[in-house]
Design an enzyme around this catalytic site. Sequence first.
Site, PDB file in Angstrom:
ATOM      1  CE  LYS A   1     110.912 -42.801  -2.138  1.00 22.43           C
ATOM      2  NZ  LYS A   1     110.041 -42.004  -2.999  1.00 22.43           N
ATOM      3  NE  ARG A   2     119.544 -43.007  -8.898  1.00 21.76           N
ATOM      4  CZ  ARG A   2     120.719 -42.388  -8.857  1.00 21.76           C
ATOM      5  NH1 ARG A   2     121.818 -43.079  -8.903  1.00 21.76           N
ATOM      6  NH2 ARG A   2     120.786 -41.066  -8.787  1.00 21.76           N
TER       7      ARG A   2
END
Length: 412
Positions: A201-202
């Site tokens: 997600k980063r």
Amino acid sequence: MVRVRFAPSPTGIPHIGNTRSALFNYLFAKHNNGKFILRIEDTDRARFVPESEPAIYDILNWLELKWDEKYVQSERLEIYKKFADQLIEEGTAYKEDGAVKFKMPELGKTDWTDAVGNKKIEFKNEFQEDFVLIKSDGYPTYNFANVIDDHLMEITHVIRGDEFISSTPKHIQLYKAFGWDIPVFAHLPVIVGSDHQKLSKRHGAKSVLDYKKDGYLKEALINFMVLLGWNPGEDREILNISEMIKLFDLKDINTASPVFDNKKLEWMNGIYIRQLPVDELKSRLSHDFGGQAKLKNIDDVLLEKIVSLAQTRMTTLNDFYLLSGFIFENPKIALNSKEKEIAKELLQNLSSVSKWKQEEILKSTKEILFKNKIKMSAIYKIITGRETGLPLPQILEIIGKEKTVKLLENYK
Ligand code: GLU
């Protein structure tokens, strides 16, 4: 006949990584006139996420990756038990603390030639431990159910992420214990972010349903995903699904990890949006993500004109609402006193335009612009509430004089 499968575990909402495996399997099946099988691997009850299974169907349906057969492992528990009993009887499996375990050979090695990069991979058996086939809760492990099903479903090629490489020696030893043919393995290099770490997600990666919600087109997402590890040659980047099917070959899968680049996805989405016939774009805007409610009171001819003007400036479908929301949402725009003055002048000027055509509108707004020494963007903000967007004279011509006057009166 080629038979491949996409075998997701319903432990979360599929992301780009899982979905790329589905796509590669689908393309390989179609290229070879084979079958694409969907198998829900839901035997890990502790990690089961209920909304995951419907999301898997939604995603495959949205992307039109149609499966030919579907199986759900939790409905097949008897089958796995039977095969575990067979191994116990033959002496290659045993019971321990209520679980059934497989006896790995202690000597020699387990190897295979992976279809990705055509490279030999080998593991020394002395480092492999016995592993569980059936857990004490009666459910099979991934390793066991996966092999039983790949055999029973006559899977010829196992195409999956390379995080499963370390499980493959276990699988191969199971095939050997049963005396079954071993499928071809093709392990897809993991997708990484720009920092070369596993995609998360980063890096801006999200569930595939979120891409849909955010206004990405399925064609663009498919095209973007196919290039994450596959190279069609000829330096081509934009391909439709039939071209992908025609060209897809396991030998063209790269061994290096593909880097996920969100900017490229945005660029591609813009290209696909511009390629859509206006009618089709209009219909997607009305059907996807609540557009229907937002657009239901708009005259169809007017909508078509707005869509056609916005089309060249959109990166995602959602951008349409950013660009043209002021037309149907009647926002109250906060203006300072100077802006209110200008709004009045604009109102006066524009009200007296007799021929409502963009050239006249431009001429009339330019007067205000010169007089007040301001930029077009300032006028745009007074009318729409946003700094930039659609070309002003064109959009004002499209929405008409009456609506323009309304907008100019609608500030707080
Ligand atoms: N159920 C595994 C997963 O979650 C499938 C691995 C495989 O394709 O063998 O990805």
